[in-house]
Design a protein around this motif. Structure first.
Motif, mmCIF file in Angstrom:
data_model
loop_
_atom_site.group_PDB
_atom_site.id
_atom_site.type_symbol
_atom_site.label_atom_id
_atom_site.label_comp_id
_atom_site.label_asym_id
_atom_site.label_seq_id
_atom_site.Cartn_x
_atom_site.Cartn_y
_atom_site.Cartn_z
ATOM 1 N N GLU A 315 29.690 50.994 27.965
ATOM 2 C CA GLU A 315 28.727 50.535 26.960
ATOM 3 C C GLU A 315 27.976 49.313 27.491
ATOM 4 O OE1 GLU A 315 27.521 51.704 24.243
ATOM 5 O OE2 GLU A 315 26.349 49.896 23.803
ATOM 6 N N LEU A 318 25.591 50.409 30.208
ATOM 7 C CA LEU A 318 24.421 51.077 29.625
ATOM 8 C C LEU A 318 23.397 50.057 29.113
ATOM 9 C CD1 LEU A 318 22.837 53.501 28.449
ATOM 10 C CD2 LEU A 318 24.312 53.384 26.433
ATOM 11 N N GLN A 319 23.881 49.069 28.361
ATOM 12 C CA GLN A 319 22.949 48.080 27.797
ATOM 13 C C GLN A 319 22.259 47.282 28.907
ATOM 14 O OE1 GLN A 319 21.890 48.400 24.915
ATOM 15 N NE2 GLN A 319 23.505 49.816 24.304
ATOM 16 N N ASN A 322 19.589 49.391 30.241
ATOM 17 C CA ASN A 322 18.468 49.424 29.296
ATOM 18 C C ASN A 322 17.531 48.236 29.543
ATOM 19 O OD1 ASN A 322 19.227 51.762 27.989
ATOM 20 N ND2 ASN A 322 20.355 50.725 26.360
ATOM 21 N N TYR A 323 18.130 47.042 29.704
ATOM 22 C CA TYR A 323 17.305 45.843 29.948
ATOM 23 C C TYR A 323 16.659 45.891 31.332
ATOM 24 C CZ TYR A 323 18.950 43.407 25.770
ATOM 25 O OH TYR A 323 19.197 43.041 24.486
ATOM 26 N N GLN A 326 13.615 47.877 31.555
ATOM 27 C CA GLN A 326 12.458 47.263 30.894
ATOM 28 C C GLN A 326 11.800 46.229 31.804
ATOM 29 O OE1 GLN A 326 13.336 46.055 26.718
ATOM 30 N NE2 GLN A 326 14.990 47.548 26.860
ATOM 31 N N ARG A 337 21.361 54.843 34.729
ATOM 32 C CA ARG A 337 21.373 54.595 33.295
ATOM 33 C C ARG A 337 21.808 55.862 32.555
ATOM 34 N NH1 ARG A 337 18.566 56.477 28.483
ATOM 35 N NH2 ARG A 337 18.939 54.856 26.944
ATOM 36 N N LEU A 341 24.919 56.402 30.163
ATOM 37 C CA LEU A 341 24.690 56.937 28.810
ATOM 38 C C LEU A 341 25.705 58.035 28.496
ATOM 39 C CD1 LEU A 341 22.529 56.783 26.409
ATOM 40 C CD2 LEU A 341 21.524 58.812 27.455
ATOM 41 N N ASN A 345 27.843 57.275 25.423
ATOM 42 C CA ASN A 345 27.430 57.987 24.208
ATOM 43 C C ASN A 345 27.771 59.477 24.230
ATOM 44 O OD1 ASN A 345 26.306 55.512 23.751
ATOM 45 N ND2 ASN A 345 24.248 56.239 23.289
ATOM 46 N N GLN A 349 24.129 63.857 24.445
ATOM 47 C CA GLN A 349 22.930 63.015 24.379
ATOM 48 C C GLN A 349 22.358 62.783 25.777
ATOM 49 O OE1 GLN A 349 23.479 59.165 22.489
ATOM 50 N NE2 GLN A 349 21.358 58.608 22.992
ATOM 51 N N ILE B 27 21.264 46.798 17.183
ATOM 52 C CA ILE B 27 20.695 46.422 18.490
ATOM 53 C C ILE B 27 20.913 47.555 19.495
ATOM 54 C CG2 ILE B 27 20.969 44.861 20.476
ATOM 55 C CD1 ILE B 27 21.610 42.638 18.423
ATOM 56 N N LYS B 28 22.127 48.139 19.466
ATOM 57 C CA LYS B 28 22.422 49.231 20.390
ATOM 58 C C LYS B 28 21.474 50.408 20.175
ATOM 59 C CE LYS B 28 25.866 52.716 21.610
ATOM 60 N NZ LYS B 28 25.357 52.946 22.975
ATOM 61 N N GLN B 31 18.087 49.451 21.556
ATOM 62 C CA GLN B 31 18.080 49.336 23.014
ATOM 63 C C GLN B 31 18.275 50.694 23.694
ATOM 64 O OE1 GLN B 31 17.210 47.020 25.150
ATOM 65 N NE2 GLN B 31 16.617 45.748 23.423
ATOM 66 N N ASP B 32 19.093 51.551 23.101
ATOM 67 C CA ASP B 32 19.269 52.889 23.688
ATOM 68 C C ASP B 32 17.959 53.672 23.625
ATOM 69 O OD1 ASP B 32 21.834 52.279 24.241
ATOM 70 O OD2 ASP B 32 22.768 53.677 22.832
#
Lengths: 417, 114
Positions: A315, A318-319, A322-323, A326, A337, A341, A345, A349, B27-28, B31-32
């Motif tokens: 987790e 993954l976050q 995500n950043y 970006q 990523r 994921l 998740n 997905q 937030i998750k 962000q996902d």
């Protein structure tokens, strides 16, 4: 260390130091003179030490000989120096008497200034790496060519052009002004990052050489971290990232020099000392508000050093991806990523998101999808592996994919050797 | 590729402060979703908007709050890259604002010629 190993070892550690100091005397546009003098010094060492034996203080011997050769050169070329090269810093007679300062502090300062000069924005990134490897790290042309999987002539030409550029742009060996320091530092960090990756991801079979590239990139980054003016959070973040990556160096390369995937690595081979060092510098990098891509990549690498799969490992990864995406998109980050994921998740997905990613020409993309489909749809997984096989470039990768296909018990298309 | 702005609109909710766990989960989700757009190489920039706001009207009339007369407020925006507005709408389908009764307005961005 035998005498046979001694000189190449000293060459690696001392060549770049002496060149950096001499370049400050001759100016960057005359880098060749500095390189020739140091080259001659080592040649003399090889001849003399073989006949008369190795001196007790080898470095001191090299410094003295290099100093004398420099003074001789300046005397011999007095006329040339005064009339033709007025920009030379040491032009007048009395300056021959000046001490050529090969103290530790002056060596470090000279190398740092040289690092900024080489990583000048007007020099192409490719040339920056070549110059750094040659001038700052003392690698031989044949070694650089081997790591880049190219011919010596190509590297020679590239270096020649880069040196021409240094001359034309009249780049000085000096620290950038305070107002320019941060943007210039960004450039330096990018080159060091690439230099490290050159060693870490190189497909060249010579493992020792690849490791040396990484070690040199780390040495130069640490030098920035140890200097008050350049010890910025992102410098420590980059160094931390390098430590975490390097901690897996032994575990990720097999005895044939081929890569071993993360999940298949022997975790006992991970270097705990480097992991601790990386954690220390990651903490240091959190000073201030600056959040660079090096911070995110270092944090991702930190989580990868955690052997325990629990604790929200994936987790967090993954976050962070995500950043990172970006801040800066890259196909590798997009694939990684998607892997995170799936871990965080669930695969369902991850499959939906993977289908949206436009990386269908990458064999790694199809390997990833094969992994996702394998538990529930072995036909589809096999189809992706077959596409991956067709797209993979190296023989080693093809072999690995074929091995996986065999494991599926599916070999629907004839795959030739 | 062209750039599109997605504007997230929703009714300000007066429910009590969300718990840290709820905040984390929210937030998750965001962000996902944004990470998924970025993984396609279609992300440009994004911002959340706070709850402060003033509206300026002709005649130097300033009113308080972003939601002085309408029920909805703009909660934030994201700018994405895509070939056509249909693709941008497709990207918007995963937006978490849709799960709390809000909606996404997708607008093309006019290039200002300099």
């Amino acid at each position: 260390m035998t005498q046979k190993e001694l000189i190449p070892h000293l060459f690696r550690t001392e060549y770049s130091k002496i060149v950096a100091v001499l370049c400050k005397i001759f100016g960057l546009s005359n880098i060749q003179i500095a390189e020739d003098i140091v080259g001659d010094t080592f040649l003399l060492a090889a001849e003399t030490w073989g006949l008369k034996g190795v001196p007790e203080n080898q470095t001191g011997w090299l410094y003295t000989v290099a100093k004398n050769k420099t003074k001789d050169y300046l005397k011999r070329n007095k006329l040339y120096v005064q009339k033709i090269e007025p920009e030379l810093i040491f032009g007048s007679e009395k300056e021959y008497l000046l001490e050529i300062d090969l103290s530790e502090k002056n060596i470090t300062d000279s190398q740092l200034q040289m690092l900024f000069a080489i990583c000048h924005p007007s020099i192409s990134p490719e040339s920056q790496i070549g110059l750094a490897l040659r001038i700052l790290c003392g690698f031989g042309i044949d070694e650089i060519a081997e790591a880049f999987l190219t011919k010596k002539e190509t590297i020679n030409k590239r270096l020649f052009r880069a040196k021409e550029n240094l001359r034309k742009k009249n780049i000085k060996i000096q620290f950038p002004k305070e107002t320019e320091l941060l943007p210039r530092l960004d450039n330096v960090l990018r080159t060091l990052y690439l230099l490290f990756n050159e060693g870490y991801y190189s497909a060249a079979p010579n493992k020792t050489l690849r490791k040396d590239f990484c070690a040199e990139a780390m040495r130069l980054t640490l030098m920035l971290s140890n200097n008050n003016a350049t010890c910025k959070p992102k410098v420590n973040a980059l160094f931390s990232l390098m430590c975490f990556h390097a901690s897996r160096f032994e575990a990720r390369i097999d005895y044939n020099g081929a890569f071993i995937l993360y999940q298949d690595q022997d975790k006992n081979l991970w270097d705990n000392g480097l992991i601790q060092k990386g954690t220390y510098y990651l903490n240091r990098s959190s000073a201030g508000k600056d959040l660079s891509k090096y911070h995110l990549e270092a944090a991702i690498a930190y989580w990868h050093t955690q052997k325990n799969e629990g604790n929200d490992k994936w987790e967090n990864i993954l976050q962070l991806y995500n950043y990172l995406l970006q801040i800066e998109y890259s196909p590798v980050a997009a694939l990684n990523r998607t892997y995170a994921l799936a871990k965080a998740n669930g695969t369902a997905q991850a499959i939906i998101e993977a289908e949206k990613i436009n990386l269908k020409d990458s064999h790694l993309y199809h390997c990833l999808l094969a992994d996702f489909y394998k538990p529930n749809n072995i036909e589809k997984a096999a189809a992706h592996l077959e596409r991956a096989y067709g797209l993979a470039k190296s023989a080693h990768e093809k072999k690995l994919i074929k091995k996986r296909l065999k494991g599926y018990g599916k070999l629907s298309v004839p795959i030739s050797e | 590729m062209k750039e599109f702005m997605m504007i997230f609109r929703h009714e300000p909710n007066n429910s009590p402060q969300p718990s840290p766990e709820q905040m984390q989960a929210s937030i998750k989700q965001w962000q996902d979703w944004i990470g998924g757009i970025a993984a396609q190489g279609k992300f440009v920039s994004t911002n959340r908007l706070g709850f402060q706001g003033k509206t300026l009207k002709p005649g130097n009339v300033v009113t308080d709050g972003p939601y002085a007369e309408v029920k909805e407020i703009v909660g934030g925006y994201i700018i994405v890259k895509s070939d056509a507005i249909e693709d941008a709408v497709e990207l918007a389908t995963g937006c978490p604002i849709l799960q709390v009764g809000g909606h996404v307005e997708v607008r093309d961005i006019m290039e200002i010629k300099k």
